[in-house]
Scaffold this motif. Structure first.
Motif, PDB file in Angstrom:
ATOM      1  N   MET A 177       0.862  11.638  -8.962  1.00 59.01           N
ATOM      2  CA  MET A 177       0.479  10.570  -7.558  1.00 59.01           C
ATOM      3  C   MET A 177      -0.104   9.574  -7.317  1.00 59.01           C
ATOM      4  O   MET A 177      -1.379   9.373  -7.543  1.00 59.01           O
ATOM      5  CB  MET A 177       0.368  11.790  -6.684  1.00 59.01           C
ATOM      6  N   PRO A 178       0.440   8.505  -6.567  1.00 61.77           N
ATOM      7  CA  PRO A 178       0.108   7.358  -5.974  1.00 61.77           C
ATOM      8  C   PRO A 178      -1.711   7.113  -5.314  1.00 61.77           C
ATOM      9  O   PRO A 178      -1.457   8.880  -4.286  1.00 61.77           O
ATOM     10  CB  PRO A 178       0.230   6.176  -4.767  1.00 61.77           C
TER      11      PRO A 178
ATOM     12  N   ASP B  18       5.111   3.385  -3.058  1.00 61.87           N
ATOM     13  CA  ASP B  18       5.033   4.295  -4.024  1.00 61.87           C
ATOM     14  C   ASP B  18       5.361   5.541  -2.946  1.00 61.87           C
ATOM     15  O   ASP B  18       4.690   6.574  -4.388  1.00 61.87           O
ATOM     16  CB  ASP B  18       3.992   4.716  -4.902  1.00 61.87           C
ATOM     17  N   TRP B  19       4.471   5.605  -1.624  1.00 61.75           N
ATOM     18  CA  TRP B  19       4.411   6.986  -1.327  1.00 61.75           C
ATOM     19  C   TRP B  19       6.289   7.819  -0.703  1.00 61.75           C
ATOM     20  O   TRP B  19       7.056   6.876  -0.867  1.00 61.75           O
ATOM     21  CB  TRP B  19       3.608   6.360   0.687  1.00 61.75           C
TER      22      TRP B  19
ATOM     23  N   HIS C 105       5.459  18.553  -4.861  1.00 63.55           N
ATOM     24  CA  HIS C 105       4.361  17.280  -4.793  1.00 63.55           C
ATOM     25  C   HIS C 105       3.845  17.631  -5.010  1.00 63.55           C
ATOM     26  O   HIS C 105       2.282  17.508  -5.351  1.00 63.55           O
ATOM     27  CB  HIS C 105       4.828  16.240  -3.460  1.00 63.55           C
TER      28      HIS C 105
ATOM     29  N   ASP D 178      -3.291   5.548  -3.569  1.00 66.75           N
ATOM     30  CA  ASP D 178      -3.368   5.641  -2.369  1.00 66.75           C
ATOM     31  C   ASP D 178      -3.417   6.583  -1.588  1.00 66.75           C
ATOM     32  O   ASP D 178      -4.188   6.790  -0.185  1.00 66.75           O
ATOM     33  CB  ASP D 178      -3.450   4.201  -2.162  1.00 66.75           C
ATOM     34  N   PHE D 179      -2.127   7.417  -1.699  1.00 69.45           N
ATOM     35  CA  PHE D 179      -1.772   7.728  -0.959  1.00 69.45           C
ATOM     36  C   PHE D 179      -2.618   9.236  -1.277  1.00 69.45           C
ATOM     37  O   PHE D 179      -3.035   9.528   0.484  1.00 69.45           O
ATOM     38  CB  PHE D 179      -0.720   8.553  -1.671  1.00 69.45           C
TER      39      PHE D 179
ATOM     40  N   ILE E 191       4.372  11.738   6.837  1.00 67.13           N
ATOM     41  CA  ILE E 191       5.254  11.773   6.273  1.00 67.13           C
ATOM     42  C   ILE E 191       5.873  13.541   6.655  1.00 67.13           C
ATOM     43  O   ILE E 191       5.074  14.369   6.660  1.00 67.13           O
ATOM     44  CB  ILE E 191       4.842  11.916   4.900  1.00 67.13           C
TER      45      ILE E 191
ATOM     46  N   VAL F  39       7.711   8.878   1.360  1.00 66.98           N
ATOM     47  CA  VAL F  39       7.412   8.498   2.750  1.00 66.98           C
ATOM     48  C   VAL F  39       8.645   9.489   3.348  1.00 66.98           C
ATOM     49  O   VAL F  39       8.953   9.813   4.611  1.00 66.98           O
ATOM     50  CB  VAL F  39       7.459   7.292   3.226  1.00 66.98           C
TER      51      VAL F  39
ATOM     52  N   GLU G 106      -5.365   9.155   0.920  1.00 65.88           N
ATOM     53  CA  GLU G 106      -5.678   9.280   2.673  1.00 65.88           C
ATOM     54  C   GLU G 106      -5.691  10.636   3.214  1.00 65.88           C
ATOM     55  O   GLU G 106      -5.711  11.259   3.852  1.00 65.88           O
ATOM     56  CB  GLU G 106      -4.601   8.471   2.957  1.00 65.88           C
TER      57      GLU G 106
ATOM     58  N   GLN H 150       0.737  -1.180   0.239  1.00 61.31           N
ATOM     59  CA  GLN H 150      -0.001  -0.181   0.050  1.00 61.31           C
ATOM     60  C   GLN H 150       0.911   1.672   0.434  1.00 61.31           C
ATOM     61  O   GLN H 150       0.503   2.292  -0.395  1.00 61.31           O
ATOM     62  CB  GLN H 150      -0.994  -0.010   1.404  1.00 61.31           C
ATOM     63  N   LYS H 151       2.368   1.518   1.000  1.00 64.35           N
ATOM     64  CA  LYS H 151       2.911   2.005   0.595  1.00 64.35           C
ATOM     65  C   LYS H 151       3.927   2.427   0.628  1.00 64.35           C
ATOM     66  O   LYS H 151       4.519   3.075   0.170  1.00 64.35           O
ATOM     67  CB  LYS H 151       3.148   2.090   2.485  1.00 64.35           C
TER      68      LYS H 151
END
Length: 327
Positions: free
Chosen positions: A265-266, A30-31, A87, A268-269, A64, A33, A272, A27-28
């Motif tokens: 940008m991902p 490609d975030w 970003h 799922d990121f 983050i 971080v 959230e 899930q994370k």
């Protein structure tokens, strides 16, 4: 027997953690971080202050690190986000729309890698002049020196166009940070200083404590003509009492602000992040009270398509996203 039960529970917990961990890692994966950047505007402006709210949400609620970057403002942010040099970026509707369509400031070049995430607040076009100048409205700007904020910002882009719509010709238009322009005004080097910000504009509130000033908006007839050419704008009112120098309503032009990101940008990121923004609205308001306008329904004012991750959130809470905002 008890030790055996405890051991079995411990082993079961380890198995569950082992099974769950690949999912969480996926899930994370490609975030960003290691940290993200948020493009705001010059230090001291509302954008720069406002960006502290989303930065706190990212840092305190999502773990983050986020840094607020001083930029030229919305036009600059459109360019930087489009090119993956930021970003996130804070933009107003009109510059974002012109970037998307290649009109206005974009001069034929389309910036279509940007996607909206969430609505921020309404921007009010406002100016002020020293009372002793005799200026009462933008119709008094003939031959005057007018400050309109830094190059690349919404006010620097649109105030000259608004003034032209009024049929007046200033002696010069000056571009610099609002605080620099404020100093020039107090020193007699500038006749009026303008911005497009949320209410209240702190610079007016501060200046009117030491100087007698006149707060200036955009008269209804000028606003009507301008909106015909720029439908992303709307009429608005600076309510009486917003500033002690203005115990009356001031008509003006308004335009919405949005947070944008790159289309890559991902999802799922972004989902959230969007969810946490609305969940932590009180935190945003504690940074700047204009964040009271951060409501999911206001995303429908976006002039550009939304990011798929944001769309997922809005549709989950029952907001129907029109086709034109899904690209």
């Amino acid at each position: 027997m008890k030790r055996g039960v405890l051991l079995a529970c411990f082993v079961s917990l380890l198995i569950l953690m082992f099974i769950a961990s690949p999912c969480n890692a996926q899930q994370k994966k490609d975030w960003p971080v290691k940290g993200v950047t948020i493009g705001a505007a010059p230090i001291g402006g509302v954008y720069y202050v406002w960006a502290g709210g989303p930065a706190k949400v990212l840092g305190e609620k999502m773990g983050i690190p986020a840094s607020v970057e001083s930029t030229g403002g919305p036009v600059h942010n459109v360019q930087l986000v489009n090119n993956k040099e930021l970003h996130f970026g804070m933009v107003t509707a009109a510059p974002a729309y012109e970037g998307w369509t290649g009109t206005g400031w974009a001069k034929g070049k389309k910036y279509q890698n940007i996607r909206a995430i969430f609505p921020m607040y309404t921007t009010y076009f406002q100016m002020y002049a020293l009372k002793k100048s005799g200026i009462k409205s933008i119709k008094d700007f003939n031959g005057k020196s007018i400050g309109t904020g830094p190059v690349g910002g919404t006010p620097a882009t649109y105030w000259p166009m608004i003034i032209a719509e009024a049929g007046v010709k200033p002696k010069r238009i000056v571009n610099a940070s609002s605080s620099d322009l404020d100093n020039q005004l107090k020193d007699g080097l500038l006749d009026a200083n303008g911005q497009s910000v949320g209410l209240p504009w702190g610079l007016i509130s501060a200046t009117e404590t030491t100087h007698q000033i006149v707060v200036i908006g955009v008269e209804d007839d000028i606003a009507t003509k301008f909106i015909k050419k720029h439908p992303d704008f709307a009429k608005g009112i600076i309510p009486k009492g917003t500033y002690k120098s203005a115990p009356y309503d001031i008509p003006t032009l308004t335009v919405w602000n949005f947070m944008v990101t790159h289309k890559d940008m991902p999802a799922d990121f972004v989902y959230e992040f969007t969810k946490q923004i609305f969940k932590n609205k009180p935190l945003l308001v504690s940074v700047h009270k204009s964040a009271q306008e951060v409501e999911p329904k206001n995303i429908l004012y976006s002039p550009i398509p939304l990011h798929p991750g944001a769309i997922k959130y809005y549709e989950e809470i029952g907001i129907k996203i029109p086709k034109e905002l899904k690209q």
